[in-house]
Write a protein that holds these residues in place. Structure first.
Motif, PDB file in Angstrom:
ATOM      1  N   TYR A 216       0.783  -1.199   0.001  1.00  9.55           N
ATOM      2  CA  TYR A 216      -0.072  -0.150  -0.084  1.00  9.55           C
ATOM      3  C   TYR A 216       0.857   1.342   0.196  1.00  9.55           C
ATOM      4  O   TYR A 216       0.562   2.245  -0.767  1.00  9.55           O
ATOM      5  CB  TYR A 216      -0.922  -0.059   1.296  1.00  9.55           C
ATOM      6  N   MET A 217       1.926   1.221   0.943  1.00  8.85           N
ATOM      7  CA  MET A 217       2.638   2.500   0.946  1.00  8.85           C
ATOM      8  C   MET A 217       3.544   2.837  -0.294  1.00  8.85           C
ATOM      9  O   MET A 217       3.713   3.834  -0.701  1.00  8.85           O
ATOM     10  CB  MET A 217       3.694   2.250   2.217  1.00  8.85           C
ATOM     11  N   THR A 218       4.049   1.628  -0.821  1.00  8.45           N
ATOM     12  CA  THR A 218       4.643   1.939  -2.178  1.00  8.45           C
ATOM     13  C   THR A 218       3.827   2.418  -3.249  1.00  8.45           C
ATOM     14  O   THR A 218       4.191   3.395  -4.012  1.00  8.45           O
ATOM     15  CB  THR A 218       5.122   0.644  -2.688  1.00  8.45           C
ATOM     16  N   LEU A 219       2.642   2.076  -3.559  1.00  6.06           N
ATOM     17  CA  LEU A 219       1.623   2.451  -4.437  1.00  6.06           C
ATOM     18  C   LEU A 219       1.433   3.856  -4.075  1.00  6.06           C
ATOM     19  O   LEU A 219       1.107   4.613  -5.038  1.00  6.06           O
ATOM     20  CB  LEU A 219       0.587   1.548  -4.369  1.00  6.06           C
ATOM     21  N   LYS A 220       1.255   4.246  -3.079  1.00 12.33           N
ATOM     22  CA  LYS A 220       0.645   5.461  -2.495  1.00 12.33           C
ATOM     23  C   LYS A 220       2.022   6.415  -2.675  1.00 12.33           C
ATOM     24  O   LYS A 220       1.460   7.450  -3.319  1.00 12.33           O
ATOM     25  CB  LYS A 220       0.432   5.690  -0.965  1.00 12.33           C
ATOM     26  N   VAL A 221       3.160   6.192  -2.465  1.00 15.67           N
ATOM     27  CA  VAL A 221       4.158   7.048  -2.642  1.00 15.67           C
ATOM     28  C   VAL A 221       4.170   7.380  -4.418  1.00 15.67           C
ATOM     29  O   VAL A 221       4.340   8.292  -4.892  1.00 15.67           O
ATOM     30  CB  VAL A 221       5.491   6.642  -2.136  1.00 15.67           C
ATOM     31  N   LEU A 222       4.107   6.360  -5.033  1.00 14.16           N
ATOM     32  CA  LEU A 222       4.327   6.219  -6.498  1.00 14.16           C
ATOM     33  C   LEU A 222       3.133   7.280  -7.066  1.00 14.16           C
ATOM     34  O   LEU A 222       3.460   7.805  -7.879  1.00 14.16           O
ATOM     35  CB  LEU A 222       4.037   4.826  -7.238  1.00 14.16           C
ATOM     36  N   ASP A 223       2.048   6.949  -6.545  1.00 19.71           N
ATOM     37  CA  ASP A 223       0.780   7.812  -7.009  1.00 19.71           C
ATOM     38  C   ASP A 223       1.031   9.281  -6.783  1.00 19.71           C
ATOM     39  O   ASP A 223       0.714   9.946  -7.454  1.00 19.71           O
ATOM     40  CB  ASP A 223      -0.338   7.299  -6.192  1.00 19.71           C
ATOM     41  N   GLN A 224       1.476   9.610  -5.468  1.00 17.35           N
ATOM     42  CA  GLN A 224       1.833  11.029  -5.191  1.00 17.35           C
ATOM     43  C   GLN A 224       2.874  11.647  -6.142  1.00 17.35           C
ATOM     44  O   GLN A 224       2.733  12.703  -6.584  1.00 17.35           O
ATOM     45  CB  GLN A 224       2.510  11.052  -3.698  1.00 17.35           C
ATOM     46  N   GLU A 225       4.020  10.670  -6.422  1.00 23.07           N
ATOM     47  CA  GLU A 225       4.955  11.454  -7.349  1.00 23.07           C
ATOM     48  C   GLU A 225       4.385  11.458  -8.855  1.00 23.07           C
ATOM     49  O   GLU A 225       4.817  12.564  -9.504  1.00 23.07           O
ATOM     50  CB  GLU A 225       6.131  10.526  -7.287  1.00 23.07           C
ATOM     51  N   LEU A 226       3.541  10.556  -9.123  1.00 21.60           N
ATOM     52  CA  LEU A 226       3.061  10.473 -10.370  1.00 21.60           C
ATOM     53  C   LEU A 226       2.051  11.619 -10.521  1.00 21.60           C
ATOM     54  O   LEU A 226       2.223  12.325 -11.701  1.00 21.60           O
ATOM     55  CB  LEU A 226       2.100   9.225 -10.692  1.00 21.60           C
ATOM     56  N   TYR A 227       1.066  12.008  -9.691  1.00 21.94           N
ATOM     57  CA  TYR A 227       0.240  13.170  -9.781  1.00 21.94           C
ATOM     58  C   TYR A 227       1.184  14.504  -9.784  1.00 21.94           C
ATOM     59  O   TYR A 227       0.605  15.479 -10.364  1.00 21.94           O
ATOM     60  CB  TYR A 227      -0.788  12.980  -8.580  1.00 21.94           C
ATOM     61  N   ARG A 228       2.122  14.383  -9.025  1.00 17.56           N
ATOM     62  CA  ARG A 228       2.903  15.593  -8.622  1.00 17.56           C
ATOM     63  C   ARG A 228       3.706  16.086 -10.162  1.00 17.56           C
ATOM     64  O   ARG A 228       3.860  17.271 -10.407  1.00 17.56           O
ATOM     65  CB  ARG A 228       3.897  15.459  -7.625  1.00 17.56           C
TER      66      ARG A 228
END
Length: 328
Positions: A216-228
């Motif tokens: 979960y944490m990996t996907l959340k961080v990747l998601d944040q970076e992708l959106y940023r």
């Protein structure tokens, strides 16, 4: 027309690393080995073990990048390239001469001939000249292949000797097979084992909806970076259950495959010249990529959430049974 700034942003996203807990621990083991070497004045080493796709090679690259980048310097003997961190892949078949030659090439020397003793002395001299502080040897499981059986013992003895004479820690990375190298038995690799006291085991992700899980944490961080980086709009996110479940069915927790799918989905958004990530982008990504570990015969993003969760549950039960059988 494709926005070049978005192309650059996507390239930057591909380099993003997520230090989830077990990954952070593995990185810290490498750091501890360096610290112990400096304090004890004796080369102390780390061993990173995990299946293909668990992020070992990427971790080695990140650790290498934490050191001063290579630069050239002149002295009375000529111009030398100063390389504080040396990151190499173990050549196949594994021999002392092969490893020596590989390391020397990374240090800027291409010896055409020479016996093992001459190459070893040349390597020690060059390591000193280039002020190498750490050596990383990836894919060390090649030493466990049947064709390397005769050279295994002498190669490990040579590594210990190289550690002692150079004072440089040699970090190793390899697959689960490498656990055999750390099992001490009569007449085996005791001096080698004592040098490798900092060990970390990486695994493929286990599926979990908990926000404290590595997955979960990996996907959340990747998601944040992708959106940023990509300035996405919309409400679909990698850590949404409706996305993270089919992502797991497609990748089975393999970090490399997971990153490939997300990158390919983002590439699809770029090709559409859009700013919104949609489910169809993941469908197209899974259709484009070869995903040999995939749990479903059909595209995971063509399945319902309940179908995905059922496939994951069956897979987890099978893995639990395999572990139980292996314990007996």
């Amino acid at each position: 027309m494709i926005d070049e700034s978005k192309v650059q942003a996507l390239s930057e996203f591909s380099k993003q690393a997520v230090f989830f807990p077990s990954y952070q621990f593995a990185y810290s083991q490498l750091c501890k080995a360096i610290e112990a070497t400096e304090l004890r004045k004796t080369a102390s080493c780390a061993f990173i073990i995990g299946p293909s796709g668990s992020g070992k090679s990427r971790l080695c690259e990140l650790f290498t990048d934490s050191f001063e980048p290579p630069y050239t310097e002149r002295d009375e003997d000529g111009i030398y390239k100063i390389i504080t961190a040396l990151n190499c892949t173990v050549p196949a078949p594994v021999t002392i001469k092969g490893i020596c030659t590989t390391l020397l090439k990374e240090l800027g020397i291409y010896p055409a001939h020479g016996d093992v003793h001459a190459l070893n002395e040349l390597l020690l001299n060059r390591l000193k000249k280039c002020r190498v502080k750490v050596i990383i040897l990836d894919e060390i499981q090649r030493l466990l292949k049947p064709e390397a059986e005769k050279s295994r013992g002498v190669t490990l003895d040579w590594l210990v000797t190289l550690l002692s004479r150079s004072g440089i820690p040699i970090m190793l990375a390899g697959t689960e097979q490498c656990k055999l190298l750390l099992k001490e038995k009569k007449h085996t690799f005791s001096p080698f084992i004592r040098r490798y006291c900092y060990v970390a085991y990486l695994e493929h992700f286990e599926f979990s909806e908990l926000d404290t899980s590595d997955y979960y944490m990996t996907l959340k961080v990747l998601d944040q970076e992708l959106y940023r980086l990509m300035n996405y709009e919309g409400e679909i996110h990698l850590h949404d259950l409706t996305v993270m479940a089919p992502l797991y069915v497609a990748s089975v927790g393999d970090l490399e495959y997971l990153r490939q799918i997300v990158y390919e989905a983002a590439s699809n958004v770029l090709c559409r010249n859009a700013s919104t990530l949609i489910r169809q982008d993941f469908f197209e990504a899974c259709r484009s990529l070869h995903l040999p570990k995939q749990l479903s015969e059909t595209n995971p993003f063509d399945l319902t959430l309940s179908q995905c969760l059922k496939l994951i549950s069956v897979y987890n039960d099978e893995q639990a049974l395999l572990r139980a059988n292996a314990a007996y």
